[in-house]
Design an enzyme around this catalytic site. Structure first.
Site, PDB file in Angstrom:
ATOM      1  N   ASP A 185     -13.233  41.152 -12.139  1.00  0.00           N
ATOM      2  CA  ASP A 185     -13.177  40.241 -11.009  1.00  0.00           C
ATOM      3  C   ASP A 185     -12.635  38.926 -11.532  1.00  0.00           C
ATOM      4  O   ASP A 185     -12.990  38.489 -12.627  1.00  0.00           O
ATOM      5  CB  ASP A 185     -14.574  40.049 -10.396  1.00  0.00           C
ATOM      6  N   ARG A 468     -12.029  30.309  -2.760  1.00  0.00           N
ATOM      7  CA  ARG A 468     -10.670  30.780  -2.445  1.00  0.00           C
ATOM      8  C   ARG A 468     -10.495  30.731  -0.935  1.00  0.00           C
ATOM      9  O   ARG A 468     -11.409  31.078  -0.189  1.00  0.00           O
ATOM     10  CB  ARG A 468     -10.499  32.202  -2.986  1.00  0.00           C
ATOM     11  N   SER A 671      -7.208  37.331  -6.899  1.00  0.00           N
ATOM     12  CA  SER A 671      -8.225  38.216  -7.449  1.00  0.00           C
ATOM     13  C   SER A 671      -7.656  39.127  -8.531  1.00  0.00           C
ATOM     14  O   SER A 671      -6.481  39.480  -8.512  1.00  0.00           O
ATOM     15  CB  SER A 671      -8.828  39.079  -6.337  1.00  0.00           C
TER      16      SER A 671
END
Length: 785
Positions: A185, A468, A671
């Site tokens: 991640d 984000r 990502s």
């Protein structure tokens, strides 16, 4: 059926009866081998013979063979490829599916390093914690059963749905100063708040560590961030990283580690440092780290890891967990915390930073509606006890004045430990009393797992403490503007419902007609009564032994999981061009920002993370075709037709026509989503030419056997169109190891005219082996046969 231990995953609702005080953990697998690391570092010092930064110490002490990596002389940072041995792997449930499918094909019976799985991405927010968790467990039963059975088979620690967000759990349980960890991640660097190197990677990189294969990384540059002064008033560490994102931009940290130093570091809480490290991903940084501090020691002790703290104290006393005197950085950014004010970033990009005092004017200048539609706090970035006590202070101030939130107010605890401690310390009731809806311990709206009941289709704004804010990311509406701010600013503004409200200076009118003004909130970094674990059934046993008898079943007709078939090599008898790539047709020239969200959307597509065929149906569906200005349109020049990007890509695949993409700056930002590399490869992509690449995505492409090339002259991007045929020139020389070999690309237009453009590559010797084999996993498999 998959064999189960005890009850089914599907029965894991969240009870409230099991409350336990924090106890000392078994720290054998989470304490870095400091003596071994320091010995390795002495080998490095003997070669480099210069002062080292903290990041260099930690990274280089994990190099497998210092002589091989460093003895050639020349520049190390930004040039040398390092072969490393990470000490731990952490995977969230969406990315773990593909990582495990790849690991299974390697044929091993256990993981080579301690590994954990965290079920946090597949829980959709709608009604509240219990209802959302129960519904999501039923919906994702097949996937959770797969992950749990794989964890049992290979000796992986499995954190059940509802246990919390991967990054908060890692910080609470696994992070340790000086350790090198990989996580599937992009916000894995969150664990840098405990003074380690935690690096976000794709699943194929995680498989390297899980199989005991060396993990390769180009030695990052080191950007020093000097902090002086002290935070005061409303300013938080969130505002620091929002401010820094504005200075560095989304590309400013690419290829670099951010190393913080200076007098302003030691006064920050461990979880505050984690917030800073978490959002380092938004400037493209490889990771972020900080020197070991008393606050780190206190956090380790408070979370049952006193043994790690004692070992870190010893290593720190020998100089391992700080930079050497005289160490040099590639660049230095100085920030005076005393001058820092709250900052709001956005919309649509995390680096558009506006000081709160100027935000009202910014909104007016843009002509936006002054209202916003929702306030959301939490997520992996800001869901610590410190964050929650600060917002609870504001909630009490508002509640005592008779105020409630003017907009939907959603709160996400970071972990079961945080949730349970919040309830015990009466934080949750304070938030709920002013209108907050407490969600499950999961990612939820931050990653698009949010079923909005108001379902707006028009332009609207939300305020969040997330990290984000790309278009369509949170609610699927590309007109929703997500503004990023600290949890305290988001909470205070929720009581006004106005973008123009500045809680530092403005007052709210009470029902009585009197004016109310917030005072700067206070919080506690650690609970005075200690953390409580909550529901113990969420927690895995530490260091579980593999159970080889466990069967992992993937149904043939499953729409959620699909066993992987190895990609074929681009080279061999079928390719008449030898060690040059076969002639490639250009599928698309992509315009502007193209994040991994554009390449492989999340949200509702998360359910297909373990099924490559199904998830490939979303390939580039929100990317813009530069030739037409349209979204999700590609041209098939061979049939003089057009279709969606996945449709045309499938046509190319059916015709056995390998293809290429032409892309813009910072391609693959966002990502650590290896599906954004797997999906083009699945449909037949062999090469991508970019003005520039984001670090993680470029590596993911290499892992899957896609050649990433950079334009030497960025203007050449406009010289190539869909339907053009591309041929590599010089790749064979690179494979053969000829000195100074370069790759250029011959472009053959529809009318037969041709020309060459210069490109550059970043392929190392090992990465060339991946390309030649068809993928990194193919190469690993061949070396083990």
């Amino acid at each position: 059926m998959i064999p189960r231990l005890g009850r089914r995953v599907g029965s894991l609702a969240r009870p409230f009866a099991t409350i336990s005080s924090q106890a000392e953990k078994d720290c054998r697998s989470i304490t870095p081998p400091y003596e071994k690391l320091q010995k390795k570092l002495e080998e490095v010092r003997a070669i480099l013979n210069r002062p080292l930064t903290l990041a260099e110490k930690m990274l280089y002490s994990h190099v497998i063979d210092p002589n091989k990596s460093f003895s050639g002389g020349g520049t190390i940072r930004g040039e040398a490829y390092l072969q490393l041995n990470p000490q731990r792997v952490a995977m969230q449930d969406a990315s773990a599916q593909m990582a495990l499918l790849q690991f299974m094909s390697a044929g091993l019976d256990r993981c080579a390093v301690p590994t954990s799985i965290h079920c946090d991405h597949l829980i959709q927010a709608l009604e509240g914690a219990d209802a959302d968790l129960n519904r999501s467990i039923i919906t994702n039963q097949e996937v959770f059963d797969f992950l749990e059975s794989a964890a049992r088979k290979y000796g992986i620690e499995f954190w059940r749905p509802g246990s919390g967000i991967i990054h908060q759990i890692v910080l609470e349980n696994y992070a340790a100063p000086g350790m090198l960890m990989l996580g599937t991640d992009s916000h894995t660097p969150n664990a840098g708040g405990l003074g380690m190197l935690a690096i976000g990677v794709g699943g194929a990189d995680a498989v390297d560590a899980m199989t005991g294969t060396s993990w390769e990384l180009k030695a990052p540059n080191i950007i020093g961030i000097k902090l002086i002064g002290e935070l005061n008033g409303w300013a938080t560490t969130k505002d620091l990283i929002l401010h820094l994102a504005g200075k560095l931009t989304v590309r400013g940290g690419t290829g670099s580690i951010l190393e913080y130093f200076g007098s302003g570091v030691s006064s920050q809480s461990c979880t505050g440092l984690a917030t800073i490290a978490n959002m380092g991903a938004e400037v493209g940084a490889t990771t972020s780290t900080f020197p070991y501090s008393a606050n780190m020691r206190a956090y380790l002790q408070a979370t049952g890891r006193s043994a790690v703290a004692a070992a870190a104290d010893q290593a720190a006393s020998q100089g391992f967990l700080r930079a050497d005197e005289g160490a040099e950085y590639d660049d230095v950014v100085e920030i005076n915390l005393s001058e820092l004010e709250p900052t709001i970033n956005g919309p649509f990009t995390p680096d558009l930073a506006t000081p709160l005092s100027k935000f009202k004017g910014f909104v007016e200048k843009q002509g936006w509606n002054d209202t916003f539609s929702a306030a959301l706090i939490g997520s992996c970035t800001n869901s610590s006890y410190e964050d929650m006590t600060r917002v609870a202070d504001l909630a009490k101030q508002a509640g005592d004045a008779g105020l409630t939130s003017k907009v939907p107010f959603l709160c996400t605890p970071g972990s079961e430990q945080i949730r349970a401690t919040m309830e015990r310390d009466q934080i949750t009731p304070k938030l709920e009393s002013v209108g907050a809806l407490v969600l499950a311990n999961a990612c939820g709206p931050c990653i698009g797992q949010w079923k909005r009941t108001d379902n707006p289709s028009e332009e609207n704004a939300i305020l969040t403490s997330f990290n984000r804010n790309f278009k369509s990311r949170n609610d699927g509406n590309n007109k929703t503007m997500n503004f990023l701010a600290s949890p305290t600013v988001v909470t205070a503004m929720a009581f006004s419902g106005k973008l123009s409200f500045n809680p530092q200076t403005d007052s709210l009118t009470l029902p009585s007609g009197k004016l109310f003004k917030f005072t700067p909130p206070n919080g506690k970094d650690l609970p005075s009564a200690g953390f409580t674990l909550g529901d113990l059934s969420y927690y895995p046993p530490p260091m579980p032994d593999p159970q080889p008898e466990v069967e992992i079943v993937v149904k043939e007709d499953s729409q959620r999981l699909e066993l992987l078939k190895p990609f074929s090599s681009h080279f061999g008898p079928h390719n008449s061009r030898g060690l040059e790539l076969p002639a490639l047709k250009v599928l698309l020239r992509v315009r502007g920002k193209c994040t991994t969200d554009h390449i492989s959307a999340a949200g509702p597509w998360l359910k297909y993370k373990g099924h490559l065929t199904n998830i490939s149906e979303n390939l580039l569906i929100t990317a813009t075709n530069d030739e037409s200005g349209e979204m999700n349109v590609a041209f098939d020049k061979d049939t003089n037709s057009q279709g969606t990007v996945p449709e045309v890509a499938k046509r190319f695949k059916s015709r056995q026509q390998p293809w290429s993409l032409i892309v813009d700056e910072n391609y693959g930002e966002g990502s650590a989503r290896e599906h954004a590399a797997l999906q083009p490869r699945f449909y037949g992509c062999a090469m991508i030419l970019a003005r520039s690449f984001a670090r993680i995505h470029e590596t993911n492409l290499k892992k899957q056997g896609v050649l990433p090339l950079w334009f030497v002259e960025k203007s050449d991007y406009l010289k190539i169109s869909s339907g053009d045929v591309l041929e590599t020139v010089g790749l064979a020389d690179v494979f053969d190891g000829k000195p100074d070999a370069q790759v250029s690309v011959r472009v053959i237009k529809a009318d037969g005219t041709a020309f060459e453009i210069a490109t550059k590559h970043t392929m190392s010797a090992d990465q060339l082996k991946w390309l030649r084999a068809g993928s990194a996993l193919n190469h690993i498999r061949s070396t083990r046969n």
